[in-house]
Design a protein around this motif. Structure first.
Motif, PDB file in Angstrom:
ATOM      1  N   LYS A 407       0.862  -1.179   0.000  1.00 62.03           N
ATOM      2  CA  LYS A 407       0.000   0.000   0.000  1.00 62.03           C
ATOM      3  C   LYS A 407       0.898   1.229   0.000  1.00 62.03           C
ATOM      4  CE  LYS A 407      -4.024  -1.979   2.157  1.00 62.03           C
ATOM      5  NZ  LYS A 407      -4.797  -2.165   3.374  1.00 62.03           N
ATOM      6  N   VAL A 408       0.354   2.345  -0.510  1.00 62.54           N
ATOM      7  CA  VAL A 408       1.230   3.494  -0.754  1.00 62.54           C
ATOM      8  C   VAL A 408       1.946   3.987   0.505  1.00 62.54           C
ATOM      9  CG1 VAL A 408      -0.588   5.258  -0.549  1.00 62.54           C
ATOM     10  CG2 VAL A 408       1.399   5.673  -2.009  1.00 62.54           C
ATOM     11  N   ASP A 409       1.262   3.978   1.656  1.00 66.91           N
ATOM     12  CA  ASP A 409       1.915   4.478   2.881  1.00 66.91           C
ATOM     13  C   ASP A 409       3.077   3.574   3.288  1.00 66.91           C
ATOM     14  OD1 ASP A 409       0.131   2.472   3.441  1.00 66.91           O
ATOM     15  OD2 ASP A 409      -1.123   3.651   4.804  1.00 66.91           O
ATOM     16  N   LEU A 412       5.949   3.856   0.744  1.00 61.64           N
ATOM     17  CA  LEU A 412       6.774   5.057   0.949  1.00 61.64           C
ATOM     18  C   LEU A 412       7.688   4.899   2.168  1.00 61.64           C
ATOM     19  CD1 LEU A 412       4.272   7.907   0.085  1.00 61.64           C
ATOM     20  CD2 LEU A 412       6.477   7.497  -1.000  1.00 61.64           C
ATOM     21  N   HIS A 415      10.491   2.773   1.248  1.00 60.85           N
ATOM     22  CA  HIS A 415      11.393   3.516   0.365  1.00 60.85           C
ATOM     23  C   HIS A 415      12.203   4.551   1.131  1.00 60.85           C
ATOM     24  CE1 HIS A 415      12.811   6.012  -2.928  1.00 60.85           C
ATOM     25  NE2 HIS A 415      12.640   4.945  -3.688  1.00 60.85           N
ATOM     26  N   HIS A 416      11.575   5.181   2.114  1.00 64.55           N
ATOM     27  CA  HIS A 416      12.324   6.167   2.925  1.00 64.55           C
ATOM     28  C   HIS A 416      13.530   5.498   3.577  1.00 64.55           C
ATOM     29  CE1 HIS A 416       8.695   9.079   3.429  1.00 64.55           C
ATOM     30  NE2 HIS A 416       9.327   9.221   2.280  1.00 64.55           N
ATOM     31  N   MET A 694      -3.258  12.885   2.847  1.00 64.20           N
ATOM     32  CA  MET A 694      -2.818  11.710   3.603  1.00 64.20           C
ATOM     33  C   MET A 694      -3.263  11.889   5.059  1.00 64.20           C
ATOM     34  SD  MET A 694       0.960  10.114   3.656  1.00 64.20           S
ATOM     35  CE  MET A 694       1.088   8.454   3.067  1.00 64.20           C
ATOM     36  N   SER A 695      -3.855  10.859   5.624  1.00 68.57           N
ATOM     37  CA  SER A 695      -4.355  10.987   7.000  1.00 68.57           C
ATOM     38  C   SER A 695      -3.212  10.772   8.000  1.00 68.57           C
ATOM     39  CB  SER A 695      -5.456   9.965   7.260  1.00 68.57           C
ATOM     40  OG  SER A 695      -4.901   8.673   7.263  1.00 68.57           O
ATOM     41  N   GLN A 698      -2.248   7.177   8.212  1.00 69.08           N
ATOM     42  CA  GLN A 698      -1.415   6.717   7.083  1.00 69.08           C
ATOM     43  C   GLN A 698       0.023   7.180   7.244  1.00 69.08           C
ATOM     44  OE1 GLN A 698      -4.054   8.308   4.059  1.00 69.08           O
ATOM     45  NE2 GLN A 698      -4.478   6.252   3.300  1.00 69.08           N
ATOM     46  N   ARG A 701       1.615   4.944   9.746  1.00 66.62           N
ATOM     47  CA  ARG A 701       1.927   3.648   9.123  1.00 66.62           C
ATOM     48  C   ARG A 701       3.198   3.761   8.279  1.00 66.62           C
ATOM     49  NH1 ARG A 701      -3.446   2.450   9.199  1.00 66.62           N
ATOM     50  NH2 ARG A 701      -3.973   3.559   7.297  1.00 66.62           N
TER      51      ARG A 701
ATOM     52  N   ASN B  77     -10.045  13.649  10.783  1.00 61.79           N
ATOM     53  CA  ASN B  77      -9.887  12.549   9.823  1.00 61.79           C
ATOM     54  C   ASN B  77     -10.863  12.682   8.673  1.00 61.79           C
ATOM     55  OD1 ASN B  77      -7.900  10.661   9.842  1.00 61.79           O
ATOM     56  ND2 ASN B  77      -9.292   8.976  10.377  1.00 61.79           N
ATOM     57  N   THR B  80      -9.753  15.301   6.337  1.00 59.44           N
ATOM     58  CA  THR B  80      -8.613  14.876   5.503  1.00 59.44           C
ATOM     59  C   THR B  80      -9.101  14.066   4.306  1.00 59.44           C
ATOM     60  OG1 THR B  80      -7.219  14.777   7.463  1.00 59.44           O
ATOM     61  CG2 THR B  80      -6.449  13.578   5.549  1.00 59.44           C
ATOM     62  N   VAL B  81      -9.988  13.108   4.597  1.00 62.39           N
ATOM     63  CA  VAL B  81     -10.493  12.268   3.509  1.00 62.39           C
ATOM     64  C   VAL B  81     -11.314  13.121   2.534  1.00 62.39           C
ATOM     65  CG1 VAL B  81     -11.964  10.277   2.965  1.00 62.39           C
ATOM     66  CG2 VAL B  81     -10.481  10.211   4.967  1.00 62.39           C
ATOM     67  N   ARG B  84      -8.957  15.098   0.311  1.00 62.20           N
ATOM     68  CA  ARG B  84      -8.269  14.405  -0.787  1.00 62.20           C
ATOM     69  C   ARG B  84      -9.242  13.989  -1.906  1.00 62.20           C
ATOM     70  NH1 ARG B  84      -6.603   9.822   2.891  1.00 62.20           N
ATOM     71  NH2 ARG B  84      -8.111   8.171   2.589  1.00 62.20           N
ATOM     72  N   GLU B  99       9.897  10.225  -4.008  1.00 66.57           N
ATOM     73  CA  GLU B  99      10.082   8.771  -4.117  1.00 66.57           C
ATOM     74  C   GLU B  99       9.095   8.128  -5.088  1.00 66.57           C
ATOM     75  OE1 GLU B  99       9.537  10.366  -1.263  1.00 66.57           O
ATOM     76  OE2 GLU B  99      11.380  10.142  -0.083  1.00 66.57           O
ATOM     77  N   LEU B 100       8.183   8.940  -5.655  1.00 61.43           N
ATOM     78  CA  LEU B 100       7.191   8.377  -6.584  1.00 61.43           C
ATOM     79  C   LEU B 100       7.437   8.934  -7.979  1.00 61.43           C
ATOM     80  CD1 LEU B 100       3.933   8.716  -4.400  1.00 61.43           C
ATOM     81  CD2 LEU B 100       5.446   6.738  -4.614  1.00 61.43           C
ATOM     82  N   PHE B 108      -1.462   9.442  -6.665  1.00 60.63           N
ATOM     83  CA  PHE B 108      -1.266   9.410  -5.206  1.00 60.63           C
ATOM     84  C   PHE B 108      -2.562   9.560  -4.390  1.00 60.63           C
ATOM     85  CE2 PHE B 108       0.244  11.380  -1.172  1.00 60.63           C
ATOM     86  CZ  PHE B 108       0.909  10.273  -0.679  1.00 60.63           C
ATOM     87  N   LEU B 111      -4.377   6.400  -4.502  1.00 61.59           N
ATOM     88  CA  LEU B 111      -3.676   5.340  -3.753  1.00 61.59           C
ATOM     89  C   LEU B 111      -3.929   5.481  -2.254  1.00 61.59           C
ATOM     90  CD1 LEU B 111      -0.254   5.303  -5.634  1.00 61.59           C
ATOM     91  CD2 LEU B 111      -2.072   3.619  -5.823  1.00 61.59           C
ATOM     92  N   LEU B 112      -4.116   6.747  -1.816  1.00 59.93           N
ATOM     93  CA  LEU B 112      -4.375   6.957  -0.388  1.00 59.93           C
ATOM     94  C   LEU B 112      -5.732   6.393   0.014  1.00 59.93           C
ATOM     95  CD1 LEU B 112      -3.015  10.565   0.186  1.00 59.93           C
ATOM     96  CD2 LEU B 112      -2.022   8.427   0.986  1.00 59.93           C
ATOM     97  N   TYR B 114      -6.631   3.641  -1.088  1.00 58.92           N
ATOM     98  CA  TYR B 114      -6.379   2.205  -1.337  1.00 58.92           C
ATOM     99  C   TYR B 114      -7.260   1.687  -2.479  1.00 58.92           C
ATOM    100  CZ  TYR B 114      -4.251   2.733   3.295  1.00 58.92           C
ATOM    101  OH  TYR B 114      -3.502   3.176   4.358  1.00 58.92           O
TER     102      TYR B 114
END
Lengths: 783, 227
Positions: A407-409, A412, A415-416, A694-695, A698, A701, B77, B80-81, B84, B99-100, B108, B111-112, B114
């Protein structure tokens, strides 16, 4: 502001929070080194105190005549010299007081300062040849008083009269052997020694050398000067070892390993500080670029960074040393609390100058070494960096994260951690380094278990054994009554019987255990069933290297004139009750013992005493035993010996487990620190991610993913490097000496995984708080 | 159709002599597909307004409704959702994830959630942005203009109700600035996205339907330039 370096103070005030992590790293490194060296120092001191208590403070002893002794006393390196001689050491020589074999020690008064066992508890040291000091045991049993007269018979049949001037302390050995021991002065001793024997001509000259003297060199010179044989020279090995004054190759290899481990710990500290400073410099790239823009040369920036690093030391080093000293105090206090009698000499608020010096030196050297590369990096920042707006800690990635696999989180986060190979190996390597340290130090625990045997749970304080004439004559009722005596905690009773195996005519020893002992014996059971033995249906066979009666087998024995079949229900490891290692030993329940032998009494009582038992209470126990057992019995007081064993085990345990705890702390703080710095460096990026949607969960995570990546690889690298080192050290310390083969250090590996996982959880906590508190607008517009 | 409603928004920073009223009773609405530009000198309160509308910052008073939902009434929360899925952000300094790659950066926000991104939609956006042959490039391998185009793609991928752009051309050369403005206009016209852009450059307001000026925290409408 008079000098550009004064900017350091101003900058420090402004960036106090950002630099906190680096200062904390220095504090931590200094603290750890101070604790490690402080603990080692205190352990050496406590071992030294114990060694002096048990073995004395003398350094070497030489067998020589009076003339040589006088010359030896003239040598400049000799601080104290005293003559000592012993007679009837084996208690078989025929020197007796009231029919009891008596050990005789004769020495100069100065000898008392070298050996605490030679201390006079009450009264005075015998000044003339007609005076004598008796040990506590002899005084009590003979009912003598100071000033009284005592007669001692010699093997030659003489009866010598002495006046008692003092009471000598019972030593661990005399207490255990329940022996009489007397002290004479040297004249009295020489007068007693039979003419023409070695004791009359030569005595042992005990020597204490002056401080800072090279003892081994001095001993070598003395041997040459007086042409002494190996057998004529004795060394107080334990004390000399603790004074780092030995040439024993095994001990030298031990020092070498200790040195290697100390260096490893220092390297771990250097890793930690360097990583922290690198991160601090990287975060301020723009600032250094701006300095360069304003005209500072690269060299001036380098000087700025070095001076800044040293300025952190001003606060961090004293703080680290203070914390280290406080922990050392706590450990010393703990030792004194755990074993007050043994560690009285240990200073509670004593400062380990070795620890403090090591901490200060380590702090300064590490900071200077650690500042080298960051300083160079800061000096090399181009002025363009400041004006281009490209300064920052997040470097351009070289490859994209795997968002298809994870999953993206999480992708990443991974990757970090793994994006920059150099950083990845540095961080995972530093985690691995702690694991290598843990696995290396872990072998010292195995070493301790072999070198210092802990007391068994059933170890007696007093052992009563009746003579071999009529073995099981202690009545069961007496054993039960005795258990009610003041000061008695519990009694383990045992019956002994010799049986024969008609098949080959060999003897077998049968020992009865009560239920508590059988249950305790289960801990050492190699195979079999305890329940069968408890129920009286079978026996335990004691393991013998050459042959052991097999578990499950039936053996035929002759007991009480009848042939009986005994079932072997289990095998236990060797027990101290084995009378003869070449004879099979069987252990059974009391019920079975009675059935087989018809004996209802016991041959031995292992008495465990309450902590606060008094000597009067022990004497009462002795009297009661004497009344029941008559003359032919042994009363062995093992309290002092037990205390010595317990003390040595305690202090070494505190020291070694403390070391392991410190190493676990290094790993723990290192992980927390690394993740904390990584998160601080990426806060701006996190702010942007939050803005995009991003929450907080996330982001956490993501940080967890990063931490886990470092940790998992750290553990793998640590095991790969640490296990071979563990094997090497185990072979050097244990296998070479006790023959035990190396096996995978299971519990250490479990502890490592546990500590690492706990560190991951805690390492994520603070960043999680930071992320939750983060204001998106401020974060992305900052810097 | 009304997409954005801002009601009596007020925001104060500091206290005493350092007290600054960043926003004073700001109210306005925007319709679906409208392109609004906000101008004003530095420190006038433009960015504060944008941040409050985007739910990144809180106002001391007033309300912001986006597609009828009160932003300030939501929990952290939920907001935030909501952000996005309904608001696209374009920043002056791009804020791409290093990094992407280009494609991943655009995807992105999806993807957040999912969610598996709609590849056709991603291809379409890459086509519109002119980045189809750069889809596997990392941000560090792109020029500033290209990076801002990726940021625009990221803002558009979720079909947001509102796109907020804070000085999107501030770091770009004139050609790239022109490209970005064309893309924002296209988003507004072609995809019927409501766009609110902050700019210093009055020339860029030429593309906007409505131009607002913020001065000392007060908002006034200067009138539309083009439709």
């Amino acid at each position: 502001m008079k000098h550009y370096l004064d900017l350091i103070k101003i900058s420090a005030k402004q960036h106090r929070k950002q630099n906190r992590m680096t200062r904390l790293c220095i504090v931590l490194a200094v603290f750890l080194v101070t604790v490690i060296f402080g603990m080692a120092d205190m352990e050496m001191r406590s071992q030294y105190i114990q060694a002096v208590k048990t073995d004395g403070g003398w350094h070497a002893a030489f067998v020589m005549d009076e003339e040589q002794g006088a010359l030896l006393g003239e040598r400049p390196e000799v601080k104290e010299i005293a003559r000592y001689g012993a007679l009837n050491y084996n208690l078989e020589g025929g020197y007796q007081i009231k029919g009891v074999e008596t050990g005789i020690c004769g020495f100069d008064k100065e000898f008392q300062e070298m050996l605490p066992d030679a201390e006079i508890l009450e009264g005075t040291f015998p000044e003339t040849a007609g005076e004598i000091a008796l040990n506590e045991n002899a005084m009590d049993r003979l009912g003598m008083q100071i000033g009284g007269k005592v007669s001692m018979t010699t093997p030659q049949g003489d009866a010598r009269q002495y006046q008692i001037t003092g009471i000598a302390k019972n030593t661990a050995l005399t207490a255990e052997l329940d022996a009489f021991c007397v002290f004479l002065n040297t004249d009295g001793f020489l007068a007693l020694s039979p003419e023409g024997t070695g004791a009359a001509r030569e005595m042992l000259y005990y020597v204490e050398f002056r401080k800072f003297c090279n003892i081994q060199k001095a001993i070598g010179e003395i041997r040459t000067q007086f042409e002494l044989e190996d057998a004529q020279v004795r060394q107080n090995t334990k004390v000399l070892m603790l004074m780092l004054q030995t040439r024993d190759s095994y001990l030298l290899s031990f020092y070498l390993l200790a040195g290697i481990l100390a260096v490893l710990v220092m390297i771990a500290g250097i890793f930690m500080i360097t990583a922290s400073m690198n991160s601090s410099i990287a975060r301020r790239t723009e600032f250094f670029g701006m300095m360069r823009c304003l005209g500072a040369t690269g060299k001036q920036v380098v000087r700025f960074v070095r001076k800044e690093a040293l300025s952190w030391c001003k606060e961090a080093i004293p703080a680290g040393v203070a914390a280290g000293v406080a922990v050392t105090w706590a450990l010393c206090g703990m030792l004194r609390f755990l074993s007050p009698g043994l560690f009285d000499g240990l200073p509670v608020l004593g400062i380990s100058w070795l620890g403090a010096a090591a901490g200060i030196l380590m702090g300064l050297v590490t900071v200077l070494l650690a500042a080298r590369s960051p300083a160079k990096r800061a000096g090399a920042v181009s002025p363009l960096t400041a004006v281009s707006g490209n300064a920052g800690t997040v470097h351009a990635a070289k490859r994209a994260a795997h968002t298809r696999l994870f999953k993206v989180d999480m992708a990443l986060g991974i990757h970090h951690a793994s994006g920059s190979k150099k950083n990845f190996f540095l961080v995972a390597g530093s985690f691995a380094f702690s694991i290598v340290l843990f696995l290396s130090f872990g072998t010292l625990i195995d070493f301790m278990h072999h070198a210092v045997t802990p007391l068994r749970a059933s170890a007696p304080d007093i052992a009563v054994n009746v003579g071999s004439e009529e073995m099981n004559r202690i009545p069961a009722e007496f054993a039960e009554d005795l258990e009610e005596y003041p000061g008695v905690k519990r009694i383990f009773r045992k019956g002994y019987a010799y049986l024969t195996m008609p098949a080959d005519g060999k003897d077998v020893v049968l020992i009865s255990y009560d239920e508590r002992q059988l249950r305790m014996a289960e801990d050492t059971m190699v195979e079999g069933k305890l329940s069968e033995v408890l129920d009286g249906k079978g026996v335990f066979s004691v393991f013998l290297e050459e042959r052991t009666l097999a578990c499950g087998s039936n053996i035929l024995v002759t007991a009480g004139g009848k042939e009986r079949k005994i079932h072997v229900s289990g095998i236990i490891e060797s027990v101290p009750d084995v009378l003869n290692p070449s004879v099979d030993t069987l252990i059974c329940s009391e019920k079975m013992f009675r059935e087989l032998t018809g004996e209802k009494g016991f041959a031995s009582l292992d008495i465990q005493l309450e902590k606060d038992v008094t000597d009067t209470q022990v004497q009462e126990i002795r009297k009661a035993v004497g009344q029941v057992c008559g003359e032919d019995y042994d009363f062995s007081d093992k309290r002092m010996r037990n205390q010595e064993v317990r003390g040595a085990y305690f202090s070494m345990s505190v020291f070694l487990y403390g070391f392991l705890a410190v190493i676990a702390l290094i790993a723990f703080f290192n992980i927390i620190n690394c993740i904390g710095m990584s998160v601080s460096a990426r806060m701006r990026e996190y702010g942007a991610m939050r803005a995009i949607g991003m929450s907080v969960g996330q982001l956490i995570r993501m940080v967890t993913g990063e931490t886990l990546t470092y940790t998992v690889f750290g553990v793998i690298f640590g095991y790969l490097a640490g296990l071979p080192l563990n094997r090497f050290m185990f072979r050097t310390l244990v296998t070479n000496r006790w023959g035990e083969a190396w096996s995978l250090p299971g519990w250490e590996m479990v502890v490592i995984v546990f500590v690492m996982l706990a560190s991951v959880c805690l390492a994520v906590l603070n960043p999680a708080r930071q992320i939750k508190r983060m204001t998106v607008v401020e974060t992305i517009s900052r810097e | 159709m009304e997409i954005l409603r801002v009601e009596n928004l007020s925001k104060v920073y500091g206290a005493g002599e350092a007290r600054v009223e960043a926003l004073k009773q700001v109210s306005f609405t925007m319709e679906r597909g409208e392109f609004g530009a906000v101008v004003g000198v530095s420190g006038s309160g433009k960015s504060t307004l944008l941040n409050c509308i985007g739910g990144l910052d809180f106002a001391d008073q007033g309300k912001v409704f986006l597609s009828g939902r009160d932003l300030f009434a939501m929990g952290e929360n939920e907001r935030t959702v909501f952000r996005r899925q309904n608001i696209g952000f374009i920043f002056q300094s791009f804020h791409l994830i290093q990094e992407l790659d280009v494609e991943q950066n655009i995807m992105f926000p999806l993807l957040l959630d999912y969610k598996k991104p709609d590849q056709e939609r991603v291809d379409e956006i890459l086509e519109v942005l002119g980045l189809k042959n750069r889809r596997k490039h990392l941000p560090g391998q792109l020029s500033g203009g290209q990076q801002q185009r990726v940021a625009i793609g990221r803002a558009l991928i979720t079909h947001p109700a509102l796109v907020l752009a804070d000085e999107p051309t501030g770091n770009l050369d004139s050609q790239s600035s022109q490209d970005v403005m064309e893309l924002l206009c296209k988003a507004s016209r072609h995809y019927q996205q409501t766009v609110l852009m902050i700019t210093h450059n009055m020339n860029l307001t030429a593309s906007a339907d409505r131009v607002f000026q913020v001065s000392d925290g007060k908002l006034s409408e200067l009138g539309g330039v083009c439709k």
